[in-house]
Design an enzyme around this catalytic site. Structure first.
Site, PDB file in Angstrom:
ATOM      1  N   ASP A   1     -15.906   2.477  32.618  1.00  0.00           N
ATOM      2  CA  ASP A   1     -14.663   2.955  32.119  1.00  0.00           C
ATOM      3  C   ASP A   1     -13.373   2.029  32.484  1.00  0.00           C
ATOM      4  OD1 ASP A   1     -12.826   4.811  30.844  1.00  0.00           O
ATOM      5  OD2 ASP A   1     -12.643   6.218  32.679  1.00  0.00           O
TER       6      ASP A   1
ATOM      7  N   HIS B   1     -13.484  -3.838  25.120  1.00  0.00           N
ATOM      8  CA  HIS B   1     -14.964  -3.278  24.982  1.00  0.00           C
ATOM      9  C   HIS B   1     -15.652  -4.802  24.855  1.00  0.00           C
ATOM     10  CE1 HIS B   1     -13.615   0.659  24.475  1.00  0.00           C
ATOM     11  NE2 HIS B   1     -13.333   0.649  23.393  1.00  0.00           N
TER      12      HIS B   1
ATOM     13  N   LEU C   1     -36.938  -4.105  35.297  1.00  0.00           N
ATOM     14  CA  LEU C   1     -35.975  -3.286  35.283  1.00  0.00           C
ATOM     15  C   LEU C   1     -35.843  -2.460  34.165  1.00  0.00           C
ATOM     16  CD1 LEU C   1     -33.148  -2.443  36.793  1.00  0.00           C
ATOM     17  CD2 LEU C   1     -32.113  -3.877  34.738  1.00  0.00           C
TER      18      LEU C   1
HETATM   19  C1  IPE Z   1     -16.594   8.351  29.437  1.00  0.00           C
HETATM   20  O1  IPE Z   1     -15.478   7.726  29.639  1.00  0.00           O
HETATM   21  C2  IPE Z   1     -17.643   7.946  28.470  1.00  0.00           C
HETATM   22  C3  IPE Z   1     -18.155   6.184  28.495  1.00  0.00           C
HETATM   23  C4  IPE Z   1     -17.614   5.652  29.767  1.00  0.00           C
HETATM   24  C5  IPE Z   1     -18.822   5.820  27.614  1.00  0.00           C
HETATM   25  P1  IPE Z   1     -14.221   8.418  28.676  1.00  0.00           P
HETATM   26  O2  IPE Z   1     -13.213   7.267  28.902  1.00  0.00           O
HETATM   27  O3  IPE Z   1     -14.590   8.624  27.252  1.00  0.00           O
HETATM   28  O4  IPE Z   1     -13.983   9.516  29.299  1.00  0.00           O
HETATM   29  P2  IPE Z   1     -12.756  10.573  29.769  1.00  0.00           P
HETATM   30  O5  IPE Z   1     -12.335  10.817  28.155  1.00  0.00           O
HETATM   31  O6  IPE Z   1     -11.746   9.567  30.447  1.00  0.00           O
HETATM   32  O7  IPE Z   1     -12.964  11.676  30.556  1.00  0.00           O
HETATM   33  C1  IPE Z   2     -14.950   2.882  28.599  1.00  0.00           C
HETATM   34  O1  IPE Z   2     -13.763   2.308  28.331  1.00  0.00           O
HETATM   35  C2  IPE Z   2     -15.805   2.737  27.327  1.00  0.00           C
HETATM   36  C3  IPE Z   2     -15.917   3.662  26.221  1.00  0.00           C
HETATM   37  C4  IPE Z   2     -15.451   4.996  26.570  1.00  0.00           C
HETATM   38  C5  IPE Z   2     -16.694   3.481  24.984  1.00  0.00           C
HETATM   39  P1  IPE Z   2     -12.408   3.273  27.676  1.00  0.00           P
HETATM   40  O2  IPE Z   2     -12.281   2.927  25.986  1.00  0.00           O
HETATM   41  O3  IPE Z   2     -12.599   4.980  27.903  1.00  0.00           O
HETATM   42  O4  IPE Z   2     -11.208   2.644  28.417  1.00  0.00           O
HETATM   43  P2  IPE Z   2      -9.960   3.634  28.804  1.00  0.00           P
HETATM   44  O5  IPE Z   2     -10.462   4.634  29.749  1.00  0.00           O
HETATM   45  O6  IPE Z   2      -9.367   3.921  27.735  1.00  0.00           O
HETATM   46  O7  IPE Z   2      -9.153   2.429  29.525  1.00  0.00           O
HETATM   47 MG    MG Z   3     -11.934   5.936  29.468  1.00  0.00          MG
END
Ligand code: IPE
Ligand code: IPE
Ligand code: MG
Length: 254
Positions: A25, A42, A136
């Protein structure tokens, strides 16, 4: 020995978790705080995927499960969803050699039929090509939701009951474990979530009943081999009691 090799060797001297899940995240915030487009976060995050996977291999993990895209992430702005799908396709193309040369078995869990063809095809191809690799197991949770997975598993079990192949009373923890998408993976020892958030966000609900959790304030694009080894060292300081008392565990251990 460099600092990362030193940390990894410290991890290897103790019990290495068999299966680690990571909620990757913070990509979006990482980019936004630098005045960049979220997709740049990303993209940088895929470099962390490569580094952390290499480190997992060096430390001898059996399984690494990466939460890359949730069922709920489909509701993000279409440009972001499309960009993520493009990156995924790029990852599957670029990492092919690394996966094959290192004996990694690529696996995927989630509602994979929802993925666009240009992702599903290279994903299926690499899963098939790497199916006999013995190193792995790298599982990508894609279009994944823990509740969606349980609904799917419960439906499969109900169908067996309807066909008369299974009695309701014969549904056990073991049969549920076999009915979910992670059926061929060991139990999840540790879940790591980056970027300071402390929630599960629908990741591996059934499988994390006895997992340890390590929350890191670092955003995923900055979470590399060093941070990963440090999280494992932190995990190794925990006492996993599984409902027993500390004294019982110490007695069993001697
Ligand atoms: C969880 O992250 C999903 C992934 C890391 C792929 P999100 O950023 O989507 O989750 P919330 O919305 O903060 O709970
Ligand atoms: C995690 O990073 C990746 C996915 C959920 C695809 P985020 O895109 O959720 O990044 P934040 O949480 O908005 O910073
Ligand atoms: Mg996120």
């Amino acid at each position: 020995m460099d600092e990362i090799a030193e940390l990894e060797s410290q991890v290897k001297q103790r019990d290495v978790p068999k299966h680690v899940g990571i909620i990757m995240d913070g990509n979006g915030r990482w980019a936004e705080s630098r005045g960049l487009n979220r997709l740049e976060g990303h993209r940088e995050g895929s470099n962390s995927v490569r580094e952390v996977t290499r480190s997992a291999r060096r430390m001898g993990l059996k399984a690494l499960t990466l939460y890359a895209f949730s069922s709920q992430n489909w509701s993000r702005p279409p440009e972001e969803v499309a960009g993520l799908m493009e990156l995924l396709r790029e990852y599957l193309t670029k990492e092919r050699d690394e996966i094959m040369q290192n004996g990694i078995r690529l696996n995927a869990i989630g509602e994979l039929e929802k993925l666009p063809k240009y992702v599903k095809e290279p994903l299926d191809a690499l899963r098939a090509e790497s199916a006999n690799n013995q190193g792995l197991v790298l599982t990508l949770a894609l279009s994944y939701g823990g509740r969606e997975e349980l609904v799917h598993g419960v439906q499969a079990l109900a169908e067996k009951v309807a066909r008369g192949e299974l009695k309701p009373a014969d549904i056990t923890e073991e049969s549920v474990t076999k009915a979910v998408w992670t059926h061929d993976l060991p139990a999840v020892d540790l879940v790591i979530r980056t970027s300071g958030e402390q929630r599960l966000s629908n990741f591996l609900l059934w499988q994390t009943a006895y997992s340890e959790f390590v929350f890191s304030p670092i955003a995923w694009p900055d979470f590399r081999a060093r941070e990963f080894a440090e999280a494992l060292l932190h995990f190794q300081t925990r006492e996993r009691r599984f409902g027993l008392t500390g004294a019982q565990l110490r007695r069993a251990g001697t």
